[in-house]
Write a protein that holds these residues in place. Structure first.
Motif, PDB file in Angstrom:
ATOM      1  N   LEU A 195       0.731  -1.206  -0.068  1.00 25.72           N
ATOM      2  CA  LEU A 195      -0.053   0.137   0.088  1.00 25.72           C
ATOM      3  C   LEU A 195       0.796   1.248   0.047  1.00 25.72           C
ATOM      4  O   LEU A 195       0.694   2.186  -0.632  1.00 25.72           O
ATOM      5  CB  LEU A 195      -1.065  -0.047   1.047  1.00 25.72           C
ATOM      6  CG  LEU A 195      -2.142  -1.027   1.205  1.00 25.72           C
ATOM      7  CD1 LEU A 195      -2.900  -1.216   2.611  1.00 25.72           C
ATOM      8  CD2 LEU A 195      -3.080  -0.624  -0.320  1.00 25.72           C
ATOM      9  N   ARG A 196       1.943   1.201   0.802  1.00 29.55           N
ATOM     10  CA  ARG A 196       2.795   2.323   0.937  1.00 29.55           C
ATOM     11  C   ARG A 196       3.141   2.793  -0.770  1.00 29.55           C
ATOM     12  O   ARG A 196       3.500   3.823  -1.007  1.00 29.55           O
ATOM     13  CB  ARG A 196       4.123   2.075   1.544  1.00 29.55           C
ATOM     14  CG  ARG A 196       5.036   3.428   1.831  1.00 29.55           C
ATOM     15  CD  ARG A 196       6.173   3.059   2.965  1.00 29.55           C
ATOM     16  NE  ARG A 196       5.546   2.666   4.002  1.00 29.55           N
ATOM     17  CZ  ARG A 196       5.702   1.454   4.681  1.00 29.55           C
ATOM     18  NH1 ARG A 196       6.370   0.500   3.917  1.00 29.55           N
ATOM     19  NH2 ARG A 196       5.381   1.229   5.991  1.00 29.55           N
ATOM     20  N   THR A 197       3.332   1.697  -1.615  1.00 17.73           N
ATOM     21  CA  THR A 197       3.975   1.679  -2.884  1.00 17.73           C
ATOM     22  C   THR A 197       2.933   1.994  -3.845  1.00 17.73           C
ATOM     23  O   THR A 197       2.957   2.839  -4.807  1.00 17.73           O
ATOM     24  CB  THR A 197       4.685   0.474  -3.482  1.00 17.73           C
ATOM     25  OG1 THR A 197       5.815   0.262  -2.416  1.00 17.73           O
ATOM     26  CG2 THR A 197       5.329   0.718  -4.873  1.00 17.73           C
ATOM     27  N   GLU A 198       1.903   1.381  -3.873  1.00 13.53           N
ATOM     28  CA  GLU A 198       0.619   1.097  -4.607  1.00 13.53           C
ATOM     29  C   GLU A 198      -0.337   2.463  -4.445  1.00 13.53           C
ATOM     30  O   GLU A 198      -1.312   2.875  -5.336  1.00 13.53           O
ATOM     31  CB  GLU A 198      -0.010  -0.083  -4.941  1.00 13.53           C
ATOM     32  CG  GLU A 198       1.062  -1.255  -5.211  1.00 13.53           C
ATOM     33  CD  GLU A 198       1.633  -0.986  -6.832  1.00 13.53           C
ATOM     34  OE1 GLU A 198       0.850  -0.020  -7.628  1.00 13.53           O
ATOM     35  OE2 GLU A 198       2.672  -1.316  -7.193  1.00 13.53           O
ATOM     36  N   CYS A 199      -0.499   2.916  -3.404  1.00 13.52           N
ATOM     37  CA  CYS A 199      -1.577   3.694  -2.775  1.00 13.52           C
ATOM     38  C   CYS A 199      -0.757   4.873  -1.902  1.00 13.52           C
ATOM     39  O   CYS A 199      -0.922   4.933  -1.005  1.00 13.52           O
ATOM     40  CB  CYS A 199      -2.612   2.954  -1.826  1.00 13.52           C
ATOM     41  SG  CYS A 199      -3.842   4.008  -1.158  1.00 13.52           S
ATOM     42  N   PRO A 200      -0.357   6.112  -2.893  1.00 15.34           N
ATOM     43  CA  PRO A 200       0.044   7.220  -2.472  1.00 15.34           C
ATOM     44  C   PRO A 200      -0.964   7.719  -1.323  1.00 15.34           C
ATOM     45  O   PRO A 200      -2.084   7.601  -1.410  1.00 15.34           O
ATOM     46  CB  PRO A 200       0.533   8.082  -3.532  1.00 15.34           C
ATOM     47  CG  PRO A 200      -0.541   7.491  -4.601  1.00 15.34           C
ATOM     48  CD  PRO A 200      -0.754   5.927  -4.286  1.00 15.34           C
ATOM     49  N   ALA A 201      -0.312   8.777  -0.593  1.00 14.25           N
ATOM     50  CA  ALA A 201      -0.936   9.385   0.511  1.00 14.25           C
ATOM     51  C   ALA A 201      -1.948  10.424  -0.207  1.00 14.25           C
ATOM     52  O   ALA A 201      -2.999  10.509   0.556  1.00 14.25           O
ATOM     53  CB  ALA A 201       0.095  10.253   1.316  1.00 14.25           C
ATOM     54  N   ASP A 202      -2.006  10.607  -1.285  1.00 14.40           N
ATOM     55  CA  ASP A 202      -3.082  11.623  -1.830  1.00 14.40           C
ATOM     56  C   ASP A 202      -3.968  10.784  -2.860  1.00 14.40           C
ATOM     57  O   ASP A 202      -4.881  11.378  -3.349  1.00 14.40           O
ATOM     58  CB  ASP A 202      -2.698  12.696  -2.648  1.00 14.40           C
ATOM     59  CG  ASP A 202      -1.731  12.300  -4.043  1.00 14.40           C
ATOM     60  OD1 ASP A 202      -1.271  11.083  -3.847  1.00 14.40           O
ATOM     61  OD2 ASP A 202      -1.295  13.012  -4.741  1.00 14.40           O
ATOM     62  N   ALA A 203      -3.824   9.241  -2.670  1.00 14.00           N
ATOM     63  CA  ALA A 203      -4.981   8.644  -3.512  1.00 14.00           C
ATOM     64  C   ALA A 203      -6.281   8.897  -3.091  1.00 14.00           C
ATOM     65  O   ALA A 203      -7.219   9.002  -4.175  1.00 14.00           O
ATOM     66  CB  ALA A 203      -4.471   7.035  -3.307  1.00 14.00           C
ATOM     67  N   THR A 212      -4.742  -4.119  -8.716  1.00 15.51           N
ATOM     68  CA  THR A 212      -3.538  -4.826  -8.068  1.00 15.51           C
ATOM     69  C   THR A 212      -3.842  -5.608  -6.937  1.00 15.51           C
ATOM     70  O   THR A 212      -3.389  -6.843  -6.837  1.00 15.51           O
ATOM     71  CB  THR A 212      -2.791  -3.561  -7.619  1.00 15.51           C
ATOM     72  OG1 THR A 212      -2.256  -2.941  -8.577  1.00 15.51           O
ATOM     73  CG2 THR A 212      -1.689  -4.203  -6.882  1.00 15.51           C
ATOM     74  N   VAL A 213      -5.014  -5.170  -6.195  1.00 13.40           N
ATOM     75  CA  VAL A 213      -5.561  -5.919  -4.920  1.00 13.40           C
ATOM     76  C   VAL A 213      -6.108  -7.319  -5.437  1.00 13.40           C
ATOM     77  O   VAL A 213      -5.717  -8.519  -4.836  1.00 13.40           O
ATOM     78  CB  VAL A 213      -6.400  -5.085  -4.536  1.00 13.40           C
ATOM     79  CG1 VAL A 213      -7.303  -6.153  -3.333  1.00 13.40           C
ATOM     80  CG2 VAL A 213      -5.752  -4.049  -3.588  1.00 13.40           C
ATOM     81  N   VAL A 214      -6.742  -7.441  -6.565  1.00 11.26           N
ATOM     82  CA  VAL A 214      -7.329  -8.529  -7.179  1.00 11.26           C
ATOM     83  C   VAL A 214      -6.229  -9.533  -7.482  1.00 11.26           C
ATOM     84  O   VAL A 214      -6.303 -10.580  -7.178  1.00 11.26           O
ATOM     85  CB  VAL A 214      -8.328  -8.331  -8.146  1.00 11.26           C
ATOM     86  CG1 VAL A 214      -8.850  -9.517  -8.798  1.00 11.26           C
ATOM     87  CG2 VAL A 214      -9.398  -7.492  -7.550  1.00 11.26           C
ATOM     88  N   ASP A 215      -5.191  -8.897  -8.302  1.00  6.63           N
ATOM     89  CA  ASP A 215      -4.043  -9.744  -8.883  1.00  6.63           C
ATOM     90  C   ASP A 215      -3.240 -10.504  -7.647  1.00  6.63           C
ATOM     91  O   ASP A 215      -2.734 -11.487  -7.902  1.00  6.63           O
ATOM     92  CB  ASP A 215      -3.121  -8.984  -9.630  1.00  6.63           C
ATOM     93  CG  ASP A 215      -3.709  -8.685 -11.015  1.00  6.63           C
ATOM     94  OD1 ASP A 215      -4.880  -9.297 -11.153  1.00  6.63           O
ATOM     95  OD2 ASP A 215      -3.335  -7.660 -11.579  1.00  6.63           O
ATOM     96  N   LEU A 216      -3.053  -9.526  -6.446  1.00  4.19           N
ATOM     97  CA  LEU A 216      -2.513  -9.990  -5.248  1.00  4.19           C
ATOM     98  C   LEU A 216      -3.170 -11.095  -4.377  1.00  4.19           C
ATOM     99  O   LEU A 216      -2.727 -11.718  -3.679  1.00  4.19           O
ATOM    100  CB  LEU A 216      -1.985  -8.945  -4.519  1.00  4.19           C
ATOM    101  CG  LEU A 216      -0.961  -7.959  -5.044  1.00  4.19           C
ATOM    102  CD1 LEU A 216      -0.841  -6.661  -4.269  1.00  4.19           C
ATOM    103  CD2 LEU A 216       0.395  -9.029  -5.244  1.00  4.19           C
TER     104      LEU A 216
END
Length: 355
Positions: free
Chosen positions: A20-28, A45-49
């Motif tokens: 989440l730190r990588t894929e969901c930046p603070a301003d998402a 991304t969440v589904v693929d993971l």
């Protein structure tokens, strides 16, 4: 009961946090206010993971789901994971509707409609007659994004008078859009006059237990992240030659927030552990879930408000993230029953059993 996380669960938490730190930046979340499609890339991304596979009974259980949802709440991730895997799948699990659960596990966006207009607690807002589902529900999360709508309905054919039903969003499902406190997790009302794709008898209390724990976990994440932001600011912002965290009015408020957060977190993971324990009675599981949700709602709102206060004028601006936590805490705090309504219901049941 041991409610501490084991090594595998801690590893899962760290992995989810790093992703989440990588894929969901603070301003998402802020971007999702104005871009209604902002959630799709992160959702893929969440589904693929494989996070949506938590909808099914597999190697991971309620505690692992709580871990993932807490981290998503902390990141303010603008995705329908809570509504799909926590709420909709949570209500379906006791009924054993495996085909629908498999669809959600595969990435179908789902949501749960259980609030009738004017009711502070969740219930059965629909009716099932002649094989057709009809009714209206309010404040349905992520309805505009959903492929499947799960709800509870009254009927004369079920042993307890209630069924859980799933319908496909489309013909017969009318979305009534409105303004949401948190546009990153949009709410809408719904009117249904459709034939369900799946129904099963269920006890409404049992159907709502897992969703209550799921929302509690999300709120614990929001509370923890808001408190962390406030503490870091209090340690670095200086006035009169000292960090503002040294002033009693601030450090006492932050200490109170910490106590409330840890109480909510303990109750949430205890409730999740009880769900995983087959010896837990349905009534005890619901009570644990309701207390966890009530405590988490209070903790999230209090931590978010304190974060605004600690940041002062900066925390009241649109550009700062403080209001994002407030919005999420307010909206999720009312979901499935606000704290006061849940505490009242738990107390009413306890007083009734003591007679």
């Amino acid at each position: 009961m041991d409610v501490g996380l084991n090594a595998d669960q801690l590893s899962l938490r760290d992995t989810v946090r790093d992703i989440l730190r990588t894929e969901c930046p603070a301003d998402a979340a802020r971007q999702a206010f104005t871009d209604p499609e902002r959630w799709r890339a992160l959702w893929k991304t969440v589904v693929d993971l494989g996070w949506t596979e938590l909808a099914e009974a597999g190697d991971y259980g309620p505690v692992e789901l709580a871990v993932v949802l807490e981290e998503c709440g902390a990141a303010l991730a603008p995705i329908p994971l809570l509504s799909s895997v926590g709420l909709a799948a949570g209500a379906l699990r006791p009924a054993g509707l495996d085909a629908v659960l498999a669809e959600i596990a595969g990435g179908a966006v789902a949501t749960l409609a259980v609030h009738a207009r004017g009711s502070r607690l969740a219930g059965a807002p629909m009716a099932l007659h002649g094989g057709r589902l009809r009714g209206r529900a309010v404040a349905v999360p992520n309805l505009s994004r959903a492929d499947l709508l799960v709800t509870l309905a009254r009927t004369d054919t079920a042993p307890d008078g209630t069924v859980v039903a799933a319908v496909r969003c489309g013909d017969g499902v009318t979305v009534i859009a409105g303004e949401s406190t948190d546009p990153a997790q949009p709410l809408a009302d719904v009117e249904v006059d459709a034939e369900p794709v799946a129904i099963a008898p269920v006890d409404s209390e049992t159907a709502l237990t897992r969703p209550l724990v799921a929302v509690a976990a999300d709120l614990v994440g929001v509370a923890g992240a808001a408190l962390h932001r406030a503490v870091e600011h209090a340690k670095t912002r200086r006035q009169f030659g000292a960090p503002i965290g040294a002033f009693q009015g601030i450090k006492h408020a932050l200490a109170d927030n910490y106590v409330g957060l840890e109480r909510a977190r303990s109750l949430t993971y205890a409730a999740a552990a009880r769900l995983a324990d087959p010896t837990t009675s349905p009534a005890a599981a619901w009570t644990s879930a309701a207390l966890a949700k009530a405590a988490a709602g209070d903790a999230a709102v209090n931590c978010a408000r304190t974060a605004v206060q600690v940041h002062g004028a900066l925390g009241q601006t649109w550009e700062h993230d403080a209001h994002l936590y407030v919005r999420h805490a307010w909206q999720a705090g009312a979901m499935l029953g606000d704290s006061r309504a849940l505490y009242h219901e738990v107390g009413r049941r306890f007083a009734g059993s003591a007679k």
